[in-house]
Enzyme design. Sequence first.
Site, PDB file in Angstrom:
ATOM      1  N   LYS A 249       1.414   3.382  -5.048  1.00 52.20           N
ATOM      2  CA  LYS A 249       1.969   3.199  -6.395  1.00 52.20           C
ATOM      3  C   LYS A 249       1.118   3.890  -7.450  1.00 52.20           C
ATOM      4  O   LYS A 249       1.640   4.439  -8.416  1.00 52.20           O
ATOM      5  CB  LYS A 249       2.052   1.704  -6.743  1.00 52.20           C
ATOM      6  CG  LYS A 249       3.055   0.945  -5.912  1.00 52.20           C
ATOM      7  CD  LYS A 249       3.043  -0.527  -6.245  1.00 52.20           C
ATOM      8  CE  LYS A 249       1.753  -1.229  -5.882  1.00 52.20           C
ATOM      9  NZ  LYS A 249       1.472  -1.303  -4.451  1.00 52.20           N
TER      10      LYS A 249
ATOM     11  N   GLN B 245       0.593  -4.803  -5.582  1.00 53.22           N
ATOM     12  CA  GLN B 245       1.072  -5.331  -4.280  1.00 53.22           C
ATOM     13  C   GLN B 245       2.519  -4.878  -4.010  1.00 53.22           C
ATOM     14  O   GLN B 245       2.904  -3.829  -4.502  1.00 53.22           O
ATOM     15  CB  GLN B 245       0.938  -6.859  -4.239  1.00 53.22           C
ATOM     16  CG  GLN B 245      -0.509  -7.339  -4.142  1.00 53.22           C
ATOM     17  CD  GLN B 245      -1.168  -7.531  -5.483  1.00 53.22           C
ATOM     18  OE1 GLN B 245      -0.584  -8.088  -6.385  1.00 53.22           O
ATOM     19  NE2 GLN B 245      -2.392  -7.086  -5.637  1.00 53.22           N
TER      20      GLN B 245
ATOM     21  N   GLY C 279      -6.216  -2.807  -5.091  1.00 56.19           N
ATOM     22  CA  GLY C 279      -6.951  -1.541  -4.995  1.00 56.19           C
ATOM     23  C   GLY C 279      -6.009  -0.378  -5.229  1.00 56.19           C
ATOM     24  O   GLY C 279      -4.978  -0.288  -4.576  1.00 56.19           O
ATOM     25  N   HIS C 280      -6.321   0.483  -6.182  1.00 53.17           N
ATOM     26  CA  HIS C 280      -5.505   1.678  -6.357  1.00 53.17           C
ATOM     27  C   HIS C 280      -6.414   2.872  -6.597  1.00 53.17           C
ATOM     28  O   HIS C 280      -7.429   2.771  -7.274  1.00 53.17           O
ATOM     29  CB  HIS C 280      -4.451   1.537  -7.443  1.00 53.17           C
ATOM     30  CG  HIS C 280      -4.890   0.800  -8.679  1.00 53.17           C
ATOM     31  ND1 HIS C 280      -4.972  -0.565  -8.721  1.00 53.17           N
ATOM     32  CD2 HIS C 280      -5.243   1.234  -9.897  1.00 53.17           C
ATOM     33  CE1 HIS C 280      -5.372  -0.935  -9.927  1.00 53.17           C
ATOM     34  NE2 HIS C 280      -5.551   0.134 -10.659  1.00 53.17           N
TER      35      HIS C 280
ATOM     36  N   ASP D  94       0.838  -1.199   0.000  1.00 56.75           N
ATOM     37  CA  ASP D  94       0.000   0.000   0.000  1.00 56.75           C
ATOM     38  C   ASP D  94       0.870   1.245   0.000  1.00 56.75           C
ATOM     39  O   ASP D  94       0.661   2.181   0.772  1.00 56.75           O
ATOM     40  CB  ASP D  94      -0.937  -0.005   1.212  1.00 56.75           C
ATOM     41  CG  ASP D  94      -1.832  -1.225   1.176  1.00 56.75           C
ATOM     42  OD1 ASP D  94      -2.479  -1.447   0.146  1.00 56.75           O
ATOM     43  OD2 ASP D  94      -1.863  -1.962   2.173  1.00 56.75           O
TER      44      ASP D  94
HETATM   45  P1  IMP Z   1      -4.644 -12.096  -2.086  1.00 53.37           P
HETATM   46  O1  IMP Z   1      -3.750 -11.368  -3.026  1.00 53.37           O
HETATM   47  O2  IMP Z   1      -6.069 -11.651  -2.144  1.00 53.37           O
HETATM   48  O3  IMP Z   1      -4.510 -13.602  -2.239  1.00 53.37           O
HETATM   49  O4  IMP Z   1      -4.171 -11.760  -0.597  1.00 53.37           O
HETATM   50  C1  IMP Z   1      -2.924 -12.239  -0.076  1.00 53.37           C
HETATM   51  C2  IMP Z   1      -2.272 -11.179   0.823  1.00 53.37           C
HETATM   52  O5  IMP Z   1      -1.882 -10.075   0.027  1.00 53.37           O
HETATM   53  C3  IMP Z   1      -3.193 -10.607   1.899  1.00 53.37           C
HETATM   54  O6  IMP Z   1      -2.410 -10.323   3.044  1.00 53.37           O
HETATM   55  C4  IMP Z   1      -3.708  -9.330   1.283  1.00 53.37           C
HETATM   56  O7  IMP Z   1      -4.116  -8.395   2.255  1.00 53.37           O
HETATM   57  C5  IMP Z   1      -2.475  -8.874   0.534  1.00 53.37           C
HETATM   58  N1  IMP Z   1      -2.795  -8.020  -0.630  1.00 53.37           N
HETATM   59  C6  IMP Z   1      -3.299  -8.404  -1.811  1.00 53.37           C
HETATM   60  N2  IMP Z   1      -3.421  -7.362  -2.633  1.00 53.37           N
HETATM   61  C7  IMP Z   1      -2.978  -6.286  -1.979  1.00 53.37           C
HETATM   62  C8  IMP Z   1      -2.803  -4.904  -2.334  1.00 53.37           C
HETATM   63  O8  IMP Z   1      -3.075  -4.460  -3.456  1.00 53.37           O
HETATM   64  N3  IMP Z   1      -2.310  -4.108  -1.359  1.00 53.37           N
HETATM   65  C9  IMP Z   1      -1.956  -4.580  -0.148  1.00 53.37           C
HETATM   66  N4  IMP Z   1      -2.067  -5.839   0.225  1.00 53.37           N
HETATM   67  C10 IMP Z   1      -2.574  -6.701  -0.680  1.00 53.37           C
END
Ligand code: IMP
Length: 459
Positions: free
Chosen positions: A15, A234, A39-40, A12
């Site tokens: 970006k 991410q 999410g952006h 987070d």
């Molecule tokens: P997933 O990507 O939904 O499988 O989640 C796996 C882990 O990555 C979790 O801890 C989420 O909170 C984290 N995560 C996934 N996408 C994001 C993002 O865009 N920003 C921050 N954390 C993320």
Amino acid sequence: MTVTIVGSQLGDEGKGGVVDLFGDAADVVARYQGGDNAGHTVVQGGEEYKLSLVPSGAVRGKVGVLGNGCVVNPRTLFEELDTLRERGLDPDVRVAERAHVILPYHRVLDQLEEDVKSDDDLAAGTTGRGIGPTYEDKAGRRGVRVGDLLDAETLRDRLEYVVPQKRALLEEVYDIPIEDHDEVDPDAFDIEVLYDQYREFGRRLEAEDMTVNCGAFLADRLEADERLMFEGAQGTAIDIDHGVYPYVTSSNPTAGGAAVGTGLGPSVVGDGEVIGIVKAYLSRVGTGPLPTELGAVDGQTPEDGGRPGGADLAEYIRDEGGEYGTVTGRPRRVGWLDIPMLRHAARTSGFTGLAVNHVDVLAGLDEVKVGHSYTLDGEKLLTMPPTTERWADCEANFRTFEGWPDVDWETVAEEGYDAVPENARAYLEYIEAELDTPVYAVGVGPDRSATVVRESPWE
Ligand code: IMP
């Protein structure tokens, strides 16, 4: 030329704003991994656009590409495109035929596995978007790809093979009767329903001429001297290989992913700039250790995590920085900047420049700390240990910086780096020195105009 944007922390870092700012000079903005978990928020002229799949560049009239390394939920894709169109934009988005498709059963299974894992404290706190199960099917050679949606026979073959397996998983492993369960939509496991819906998505992709052979498409653009930006989603610390496994996402946000996930060679990526995005403090949604964490967040911070007395400061930073998940709305955990994490990120992606965001959020504090190193078993460590369990055992050693005042950040952004308060500059220059990488941009507010640009990666 190419510019790759990589999150250097837990995902987070802001970006979207940097992609938006440096993407202005790009012709194409391509995502190379992840899906609608990303999410952006892009703010432009006071208008706020919340996206989870469509590349941020598409808001600014660039060609947006979802590379083969992405996992694509066509429903989200079309919802976002329709919303942007309703708001008067005309996004041009292309999707790699080699990208994998998120199907409704992936979401169901994502949530189920999280529930099961939570009994053992192993839940990753996923976004529930079906990301992990889709990448599992990709690696297991039973996935459905975007190109399959364009071909009726292939789509049917793929579904006929995989859906009975998913039904069996649900009914026989999880012991959930599909046709008679409150929370499971039986359509998610019905070959005919899925075929009709996803074939329809395929027709729309085709009608709007959206699908591409990603590597070839991008190579042609490069050949034509266009500028390509690779937008990582991410962050490094949740990279499947280099992150805090198993509390990670299922793809490679690190810069190597930009080559594999677009179909261009590592030399192309390495020939350009690789910009590490750093938030001036740390935040994360989800579970797992966090050695520099301030106050604990219920349901996310492990039992012995967080610092006594840090809760007020964490809450202050959370509110000032709007630290609530873009996709899920969950409050984020907050900590001081973790320099061993950043050293690890700089090495795994080979950063050539940095953008440090949210420097304004820390303004007004008496002092600002950073975790400079860790102590593990009596030894000093400058980078992250390879296992998450060992990371949890690390104790952060802090350095303290004098705080900087809250100022008119818009004016600072206009006047340039010398107008940044002196103590904030000392903080930034410490980061530069530790990572041996220059700071190209300093984010001092949510709007892209609130950025102090020292250097453009394109020049
Ligand atoms: P997933 O990507 O939904 O499988 O989640 C796996 C882990 O990555 C979790 O801890 C989420 O909170 C984290 N995560 C996934 N996408 C994001 C993002 O865009 N920003 C921050 N954390 C993320």
